[in-house]
Design a protein around this motif. Structure first.
Motif, PDB file in Angstrom:
ATOM      1  N   GLU A 187       0.811  -1.212   0.000  1.00 46.40           N
ATOM      2  CA  GLU A 187       0.000   0.000   0.000  1.00 46.40           C
ATOM      3  C   GLU A 187       0.848   1.267   0.000  1.00 46.40           C
ATOM      4  O   GLU A 187       0.356   2.344  -0.281  1.00 46.40           O
ATOM      5  N   LEU A 188       2.094   1.159   0.381  1.00 49.54           N
ATOM      6  CA  LEU A 188       2.912   2.361   0.449  1.00 49.54           C
ATOM      7  C   LEU A 188       3.441   2.783  -0.911  1.00 49.54           C
ATOM      8  O   LEU A 188       3.946   3.878  -1.065  1.00 49.54           O
ATOM      9  N   VAL A 223      29.293  18.216  22.053  1.00 53.30           N
ATOM     10  CA  VAL A 223      28.939  17.015  21.296  1.00 53.30           C
ATOM     11  C   VAL A 223      27.519  17.093  20.768  1.00 53.30           C
ATOM     12  O   VAL A 223      27.213  16.658  19.665  1.00 53.30           O
ATOM     13  N   GLY A 224      26.638  17.713  21.575  1.00 49.06           N
ATOM     14  CA  GLY A 224      25.240  17.781  21.162  1.00 49.06           C
ATOM     15  C   GLY A 224      25.082  18.464  19.819  1.00 49.06           C
ATOM     16  O   GLY A 224      24.176  18.151  19.052  1.00 49.06           O
ATOM     17  N   CYS A 229      28.590  -5.415  20.988  1.00 48.70           N
ATOM     18  CA  CYS A 229      27.479  -4.511  20.682  1.00 48.70           C
ATOM     19  C   CYS A 229      26.142  -5.233  20.640  1.00 48.70           C
ATOM     20  O   CYS A 229      25.166  -4.693  20.148  1.00 48.70           O
ATOM     21  N   GLY A 230      26.100  -6.452  21.146  1.00 47.92           N
ATOM     22  CA  GLY A 230      24.859  -7.208  21.037  1.00 47.92           C
ATOM     23  C   GLY A 230      24.516  -7.484  19.584  1.00 47.92           C
ATOM     24  O   GLY A 230      23.353  -7.593  19.222  1.00 47.92           O
ATOM     25  N   ALA A 278      28.629   5.139  22.313  1.00 50.58           N
ATOM     26  CA  ALA A 278      28.737   6.479  21.720  1.00 50.58           C
ATOM     27  C   ALA A 278      30.168   7.019  21.761  1.00 50.58           C
ATOM     28  O   ALA A 278      30.530   7.879  20.958  1.00 50.58           O
ATOM     29  N   ARG A 336      32.588   6.971  18.469  1.00 49.71           N
ATOM     30  CA  ARG A 336      32.419   7.786  17.263  1.00 49.71           C
ATOM     31  C   ARG A 336      33.694   8.580  16.995  1.00 49.71           C
ATOM     32  O   ARG A 336      34.339   9.049  17.933  1.00 49.71           O
ATOM     33  N   ARG A 391      11.234  -5.306   1.950  1.00 51.53           N
ATOM     34  CA  ARG A 391       9.906  -4.819   1.589  1.00 51.53           C
ATOM     35  C   ARG A 391       9.963  -4.061   0.267  1.00 51.53           C
ATOM     36  O   ARG A 391       9.121  -4.242  -0.604  1.00 51.53           O
ATOM     37  N   PRO A 432      14.167  -7.434   7.882  1.00 52.60           N
ATOM     38  CA  PRO A 432      12.914  -6.680   7.794  1.00 52.60           C
ATOM     39  C   PRO A 432      12.870  -5.533   8.789  1.00 52.60           C
ATOM     40  O   PRO A 432      12.145  -4.563   8.594  1.00 52.60           O
ATOM     41  N   ALA A 433      13.671  -5.612   9.854  1.00 51.92           N
ATOM     42  CA  ALA A 433      13.632  -4.558  10.863  1.00 51.92           C
ATOM     43  C   ALA A 433      14.493  -3.365  10.482  1.00 51.92           C
ATOM     44  O   ALA A 433      14.642  -2.434  11.264  1.00 51.92           O
ATOM     45  N   GLY A 460      19.536  -1.682  11.060  1.00 51.83           N
ATOM     46  CA  GLY A 460      20.080  -1.929  12.387  1.00 51.83           C
ATOM     47  C   GLY A 460      21.031  -0.855  12.851  1.00 51.83           C
ATOM     48  O   GLY A 460      21.147   0.219  12.258  1.00 51.83           O
ATOM     49  N   GLN A 461      21.738  -1.174  13.925  1.00 49.30           N
ATOM     50  CA  GLN A 461      22.653  -0.206  14.536  1.00 49.30           C
ATOM     51  C   GLN A 461      23.762   0.163  13.569  1.00 49.30           C
ATOM     52  O   GLN A 461      24.163  -0.647  12.750  1.00 49.30           O
TER      53      GLN A 461
END
Lengths: 579, 1015
Positions: B422-423, B785-786, B819-820, B839, B842, B895, B918-919, B922-923
């Motif tokens: 539908e998208l 950093v922000g 990092c899992g 973080a 980086r 998709r 599908p997710a 990732g990281q």
């Protein structure tokens, strides 16, 4: 003569140069907007309260509420489109659910503090006003403090110790500290709500806070804090709301959400439902895409993928909504009700879809007449398996054969997937402008009277007098019983008493009853944390979240952007443990 | 005030009357020839009192009539020739004769350059000024003249914001210095600053572009000079017979790099692999099935796969672009009045369906002398029309759509949704049913009156009004992605009306004192005002579609209405003194006071001083005899310039408005919330500029060039500083921090072959490098950093995890700990070596898009008889970009379709792209998009042929040249994988921390045929 003319000309020229000087005014006077001074006028102070109400719409009725309040609980698991940062990590508790998750983490934090600053501004300027009549002043002040309590309560429950400020921000502030949770309750939330209870009238124009709303919120706050005497106060507050006569239960359960009953089918919404006396406080939505930009968007997050099931003549329509399929019910949720005697299962879920696009050339072909009214396309009878005779024939390759003598497509509970499941009907809205539209005009009620009964029951159970809670349970069960008013599902006080107050069995019973009555409405995540059941229940009932959830997940990570922008960074604004 | 104007008018009348009384006049005639005795047409012969000039005819003859009796200084100048000055005595009623023989001058050094509020001889200029002549500008046929100067001037970085026809360009002079305020240069047309950009100027009417780079030059524009100044001088008519020029081109464009997408079979496999990764590649429930395809592919996909369908969506929306350009110029005049009229029509159809640009432009230049008074009028009128359809988003439909879907049904009708997804909608319908038309009307005029008050003293009054409207209409039809094929159409229009004017009055002095000194002075008072009036309306649920946005009231939804009024004003005083001693030493002193309304009370005014020195070393005795050296000049300057490029009302704390509802179902309550923090301390951002330059010409001027080194320190940076959200605000604009830019620029012009067997080969080359860094941040913090800012790092950086391939199966234990992560996911460097990826890992990744190591260009031009060939190459080198194109179109989520890449699977341990999931990616996904953007681009190859004059003359023409050209035919990169390493669609104003590029659509090459006719 010539020299004189030259001199005259030069003089004139210089005069012209100098004479123009000073003509230019460099003062700025904005015409199209207003500045802070506006808050000092009576209209301005009132507009600041309205501005604070408007901020409720940033969170309630939005996807944020789904991921922070509903995903990753015992009641709801991921749907097929629970993907990306906005949903997946929130349900699955994966490592992405960390400080750098981004917008889906940051939005709630940012918007709540914008709201708090707006509330603080409103409270300050209304307090200062010498023009607003004293009576009206206190009502508006009470509204501002009621709203501020909502925002701080949400922040504390998600993040634990957070920054506390009760004054509007003046100038550039880059300092922030984490005030202990107990102080936020004792300095802000509880005194704000005490003031609101004391000063809000019993009734106001629809959409404004009332005394009953403040009492209910305060009861929930006290049950969450659980300090000495809190349970008793919560009991008295909720009893006062129930006994006030201002609110009453709707005669039937389904009609709290939907118009005159359409068995099994979708929900007919009408704005008249929102004048419902059962609503204690609701965030107002209008579906006006211009002035109410996102509207209430809860309607489509629990809809299943009905339109891709090759069901005969079933296409996407407005009344069945766009299938966002973010969340689907867990098996725990599906098994909650005794469906023969409790109308709340069918009052919660849509299980039948009729043909929408039938024509002689429809693919697959339209259904022959069936037992369920002749045009049934898709049906979830609720049994674990469905006899093949009731389904279309689908071959080994997945190809549908509509010419085979079967009537409609059906799925048993064992065949539910992340794509196929009963659809939550409580927020469906067929009055949206189009199937693709996000804006629903349904108000998002934060509490209805049924919730107050259950908060009252909770106060009794946790306060050590569980037997008395039976009356609350039974009030709700009788309304929902089949036949209506039947006492078939009633609990006896003795039964409750045998579980003991505040014990595990009693809490389990309470949680189950809350889900039966309020699923899809209550922010389940907060309830599970409050009753210390998050880890246990997610591990038991949420198939993907249960694999990953840890102790640290009782609090959310502080958004990295907050820490980065605070002077002193993590030294002055530390992260929650484990993140 | 009124009285003073009356007096001034009176004074003007007096001076005219004075002229009419002059009875005792004579005339001057003569011829101007080259050193070889050839007649020189087009040379300007001028006397100073009264200020008069004529131009020599094709035989090199001139005649000045009605010259007052007395002694006159006669100056002859012609580009490429050394000017000559001689004294002539005219007796009443007599004709004096003065013949001139001019010597050839070094290229570029003898020319006159615009310096702001007047012109100077290039030899006297102390500042860093670079010039580009009109013929170089028209070498590139482009919808935007900025595109034509790309790479041509050292230190000027031009990048286009999008390859869409008519899109805006971004010009940075010596890098970006401001983080929040504008980094755009100031544009000045014939002496009057304008709003808008070069698109408003008829390209063919440009005589020259002069770029003021250092403070000595730019300080005359004070507060607006920080980002450099681009002076545009338009063509003027010349006395003599009327000349017609006609230029026509026709070109076709084709895509440069089509995208390599997955075909139907590859896409099906991508879906399978994504499902396998998610563990869902099996049969649902208890339904028996042969393979997981039943879950992964719906029946229509399986049918398409079996039928071998593989739709190439990209080619459905690509087309052959067309570029047409026609320019007509008419110029001429007599002794007193000169004119040039130009009209142009440029029309471009982009290579992407639905994108087009159309520009109609007219310019008129009128000059009239009457005695002591000289009036010069320049007008530019343009109407441009840009159709952007749905813009770059169309590419989402073209590249995401499943190749297993079909564009058309069997009967040929277009399918709105090519698949069950539908998208995704059909890009052809998306392009057709979205209409966006941006119509800009711009009229600007410069009226300059010059009054000779006395010998060498002039009063100049320049008035430059400008009016522009931008009408941006959007229509979204039912069959679009937005409205999903069901909702009624929507439309809206934004109308932006901008009125501005600048009024400058200045006294100008130009005197020789004795034989050794020459003094030029300027004294200025100037005011400028801008008024921005914005209206916007948007309506939904329109009953019929042919209305576009011309009947918005018919919509049944609540219309969204917006309006805004913004006014800014500037008031300035300026003085400049230029003193040249013995024609060798020049000192320039400039001071300007500017007041701006957008700054806070008490901080509105600032003083901008500058000093410049030049020494024509080549004229000194000790170098005079060095045979190979023809000219040598060193320059040095220091000055301060400002930048208040912020919008109106930012110093006041503004509220934001919102609607809420009480009681009824319509929004009926207006709420206000704090929107921005009041900021009473906002002041000028100032830049101190130091410049050292060298101009030289050697070997009989066969080789000439310029070298500049500079340093610019910017203080009180206007900075949008991110605040902790707990303050209730997200950012505030403040004067905090400082930056520096250091750089070196070199340009060279050479005549490599001069008539060798009839062949001439000339080259021009420039290269420049700029280094930018932050030198201080708010409250002396070493980093922020922000906001991605660090002291000693440039104002824009790439700060991210460093991509280190894909986690392989053998390392799965380490992946889980660090990092899992799981095998098949993106692996990044554990930069601090603590065994965990967080973080803190980086790092800086190469130079940001905004700050390449260096850039330059090389233009070679060959002439052999009537044939000429030129090749222009530009380079931008040493930067890394976050490739938005890869990010967008290598999603691998199964998709949507994706670029055809080598992704990881358990059987294919790729180190390039992660396993489909599908997710999402990732990281650390963003770490994998950084690519080297260094490139060399062949901008233009032109082959021209000049028709024999005998042939042309037969048709009444003077000159005709035919040519073929290839524009942007090649781009050479170092493994850059995308549409174009330069097209920054998302880059912002040099301030953005976002280094993403390249999602605006593909670049293209254009082949053009053209003719230039003069008759």
């Amino acid at each position: 003569m010539r020299t004189n003319t030259k001199l005259t000309l030069a003089g004139l020229a210089l005069a012209a140069l100098g004479g123009l000087a000073g003509c230019q005014d460099l003062t700025e006077t904005p015409v199209s907007g207003v500045t802070q001074e506006y808050f000092e006028t009576p209209e301005g102070a009132d507009a600041a309260i309205t501005g604070t109400y408007a901020r409720l719409r940033d969170y309630y009725g939005q996807e944020q509420e789904i991921r922070m309040g509903m995903a990753g609980t015992d009641a709801w698991k991921r749907g097929e489109q629970c993907l990306g940062n906005g949903c997946g990590p929130w349900n699955d508790y994966t490592s992405e659910l960390g400080p750098s998750l981004g917008q889906s983490l940051q939005d709630m934090w940012q918007q709540h503090y914008f709201a708090i600053n707006t509330a603080n501004t409103a409270i300050k300027f209304i307090g200062q006003s010498t023009v607003i009549p004293e009576a009206q002043k206190n009502v508006r002040l009470a509204e501002g403090r009621f709203l501020r309590a909502i925002f701080y309560f949400n922040l504390v429950r998600n993040y634990g110790a957070v920054h506390l400020t009760l004054e509007p921000t003046q100038g550039v502030v880059d300092a922030a500290t984490r005030t202990p949770v107990a102080e936020i309750y004792s300095q802000a939330i509880v005194p704000d709500l005490d003031f609101a209870v004391a000063n809000l009238p019993a009734t106001q124009t629809q959409g404004r806070a009332t005394k009953g709303a403040a009492q209910t919120l305060l009861a929930e706050v006290l049950l969450t804090r659980g300090a000495a005497g809190d349970f008793d106060r919560a009991r008295d507050l909720t009893a006062a709301v129930i006994g006030s006569g201002t609110f009453s239960l709707n005669p039937t359960y389904r009609e709290v959400f939907c118009g005159p009953e359409r068995p099994l089918g979708p929900c007919d919404f009408a704005t008249s439902l929102e004048a419902n006396k059962e609503y204690v406080f609701a965030v107002q939505y209008t579906g006006d895409g211009t002035r109410d930009i996102s509207g209430n968007s809860l309607h489509w997050y629990w809809t299943m993928g009905y339109d891709t099931q090759n069901a005969p003549g079933l296409g996407r329509t407005l009344e069945y909504d766009r299938p966002f399929r973010r969340l689907s019910p867990t098996r725990y949720t599906l098994d909650l009700w005794n469906r023969a005697t409790d109308s709340r299962y069918l009052g919660t879920f849509q299980t039948l879809w009729r043909s929408t696009t039938c024509s002689s050339t429809a693919t697959p072909a339209c259904p022959a007449s069936s037992a369920l009214g002749g045009d049934t396309a898709l049906y979830l009878p609720g049994t674990d398996t469905v006899p093949l005779a009731n389904r279309f024939f689908v071959d080994a390759g997945g190809v549908v054969h509509p010419d085979q003598p079967k009537r409609y497509k059906a799925f048993g509970q064992n065949q539910y997937t992340e794509l196929v499941f009963p659809t939550l009907l409580k927020w469906l809205d067929q009055t949206k402008p189009s199937v693709a539209a996000q804006q629903s005009q349904r108000d998002r009620q934060l509490w209805r009277l049924a919730d107050v009964y259950l908060l009252h029951a909770e106060a009794l159970i946790r306060g050590g007098t569980p037997a008395a809670a039976a009356a609350d349970f039974n009030t709700l069960r009788r309304r929902a019983a089949i036949p209506a008013g039947s006492a078939a599902n009633n609990l006896s006080p003795a039964q409750l008493d045998s579980l003991g107050g505040g014990g595990d069995a009693a809490i389990e019973l309470l949680l189950n009853e809350r889900a039966r009555e309020l699923t899809g409405e209550e922010q389940r995540w907060y309830v599970l944390v409050r009753l210390n059941k998050l880890l246990d229940r997610v591990r038991r009932y949420n198939p993907t979240g249960g694999l990953n959830i840890q102790q640290k997940h009782l609090l959310r990570p502080i958004p990295q952007a907050q820490i980065d922008a605070t002077s002193g960074n993590a030294a002055s604004f530390p992260q929650n443990p484990g993140y | 005030m009124t009285r003073r104007i009356t007096l001034l008018v009176l004074a003007l009348l007096l001076s005219v009357a004075g002229q009419a009384r002059a009875q005792n006049a004579g005339q001057i005639t003569g011829t101007v020839t080259s050193a070889a005795g050839r007649p020189l047409p087009g040379a300007t012969v001028a006397i100073t009192a009264p200020r008069r000039s004529v131009v020599t005819d094709p035989q090199g003859r001139y005649r000045l009539n009605n010259v007052p009796a007395g002694t006159h200084t006669l100056t002859v100048s012609l580009l490429g020739q050394a000017s000559q000055t001689r004294t002539v005595v005219v007796a009443a009623g007599q004709t004096a004769t003065a013949n001139f023989q001019l010597a050839e001058a070094a290229i570029g050094l003898e020319a006159v350059v615009a310096v702001g509020y007047g012109q100077q001889r290039a030899r006297d200029v102390t500042g860093a000024v670079s010039s580009l002549r009109g013929e170089n500008i028209t070498q590139i046929v482009a919808a935007n003249p900025a595109d034509a100067i790309k790479g041509r001037i050292a230190g000027v970085d031009v990048t286009v914001n999008s390859p869409e026809p008519g899109a805006s360009a971004r010009i940075r002079i010596r890098g970006a210095r401001s983080i929040t305020a504008t980094n755009d240069p100031l544009y000045v047309v014939d002496g009057v600053p304008i709003s808008g950009d070069l698109r408003d100027i008829d390209q063919n009417s440009i005589e020259s572009i002069d770029v003021l780079k250092d403070a000595s030059a730019a300080a005359v524009y004070g507060s607006r000079g920080a980002n450099g100044v681009i002076l545009i001088t338009t063509k003027r008519g010349r006395p003599g017979r009327t000349v017609f020029t006609y230029n026509t081109t026709y070109g076709v464009s084709r895509v440069l790099h089509p995208v390599d997408l997955m075909n139907g079979e590859q896409f099906a496999e991508l879906r399978r692999e994504a499902a396998r990764n998610a563990g869902t590649y099996n049969c649902p429930g208890t339904t028996a099935c042969a393979a997981g395809d039943a879950v992964v592919l719906d029946d229509s996909m399986r049918a398409a796969l079996a039928a071998g369908i593989s739709t190439d969506w990209q080619s459905e929306i690509l087309r052959e672009g067309i570029l047409r350009n026609n320019q007509l110029g008419i110029s001429g005049g007599n002794e007193n009045t000169r004119f040039r009229l130009g009209v142009g029509y440029l029309n471009q159809d982009g290579i992407t369906m639905g994108q087009a640009y159309d520009a109609k432009q007219a310019s008129l230049n009128l000059g009239h002398d009457f005695g002591r008074f000289d009036l010069q009028l320049t007008t530019q009128a343009s109407r441009t029309f840009r159709n952007a359809s749905v813009g770059a988003r169309l590419w989402d439909e073209a590249l995401f759509n499943s190749p297993l879907g079909r564009a058309r049904a069997d009967d040929g009708t277009l399918l709105f949704k090519p698949t069950r997804d539908e998208l995704r909608v059909n890009p052809i319908l998306e392009a057709r049913n979205n209409t966006r038309q941006i119509t800009r009307t711009n009229v600007l005029a410069t009226l300059t009156g010059t009054l000779d008050i006395a010998r060498g003293i002039q009063l100049v009054s320049a008035f430059g009004p400008q009016y522009s409207t931008d009408n941006d209409g959007v229509f979204v039809g039912t069959f679009t992605r937005k409205l999903g094929g069901t909702a009624l159409p929507e439309a809206g229009v934004d109308i932006d009306k901008r009125t501005s004017y600048t009024l400058s009055n200045y006294l100008q002095l130009d005197r020789r004192l004795g034989t050794q000194h020459r003094v030029q002075g300027t004294l200025l008072y100037e005011i400028a005002q801008t008024r921005l009036d914005f209206d916007s309306a948007y309506a939904t649920q329109l009953p019929y579609s042919q209305q576009l946005w011309y009947n918005l009231g018919s919509g049944s939804g609540t219309p969204a209405l917006k309006a805004f009024l913004g006014e800014t004003a500037l008031q300035s005083y300026m003085g400049r003194m230029n003193w040249t001693f013995r024609d060798r030493y020049t000192l320039t002193l400039t001071g300007r006071v500017d007041g701006s309304s957008v700054l806070a009370e008490g901080h509105k005014y600032a003083f901008f001083p500058a000093v410049g020195l030049s020494w024509r070393l080549g004229e000194e005795r000790f170098l005079k005899d060095v045979g190979f050296l023809d000219d040598l000049k060193v320059r040095g300057s220091y000055g301060r310039v400002g930048n208040s490029g912020i919008s109106a009302y930012q110093t006041l704390g503004q509220l934001s408005q919102q609607w809420y509802t009480f009681g009824t179902t319509t929004p009926n309550a207006v709420g206000f919330a704090p929107g921005s923090i009041p900021n009473p301390d906002l002041r000028w951002e100032t830049t101190d500029k130091y410049n050292l330059g060298l101009d030289f010409a050697v070997l009989g001027s066969r080789l000439s060039g310029t070298v500049d080194v500079y340093r610019e320190n910017t203080r009180n940076l206007l900075l949008s500083r991110r605040l902790p959200f707990t303050s209730g605000y997200s950012s505030v604009l403040q004067n905090v921090g400082s930056t520096t830019n250091r750089g070196v620029e070199l340009s060279l012009n050479s005549v490599n072959l001069d008539g060798w067997h009839g062949l001439t080969w000339e080259s021009s080359f420039n290269i420049s490098a700029n280094r930018n860094r932050i030198t201080a941040l708010a409250q002396g913090a070493p980093f922020d950093v922000g906001n991605l800012r660090w002291v000693n790092a440039p104002v824009s950086v790439n700060y991210d995890y460093r991509f280190n391939g894909i986690w392989q199966t053998a390392d799965s234990a380490m992946a889980r700990v660090m990092c899992g992560c799981k095998p098949g996911q993106i692996r990044v460097d554990d930069a601090n070596g603590d065994g965990v990826i967080n973080a803190d890992d980086r790092v800086f990744i190469g130079n940001h898009y905004n700050f390449p190591d260096w850039q330059g260009s090389l233009n070679n031009r060959f002439t052999l008889g009537a044939v000429d060939l030129s090749v222009l190459a530009t380079a931008r080198w040493g930067y890394r970009v976050s490739n938005g194109f890869i990010q967008a179109y290598t999603n691998l989520d199964g998709r949507f379709n994706s670029r055809n890449v080598n992704y990881w699977t358990p059987d294919n341990p790729s180190n390039e792209y992660p396993r489909p999931n599908p997710a999402g990616k990732g990281q650390f996904a963003s770490s994998s998009y950084y690519q080297d953007g260094s490139h060399v681009r062949i901008r233009d190859i032109t082959l021209g042929y000049r028709l024999p004059e005998r042939l042309v003359g037969r048709f009444g023409g003077q000159a005709t040249r035919l040519y073929v050209k290839a524009q942007d035919p090649f781009v050479f990169t170092r493994g850059f994988d995308g549409w174009d390493p330069e097209n920054g669609f998302n880059i912002g104003d040099g301030n953005s921390t976002n280094s993403q590029i390249d999602v605006g659509g593909p670049s293209y090459r254009t082949f053009t045929f053209g003719a230039d006719l003069t008759f």
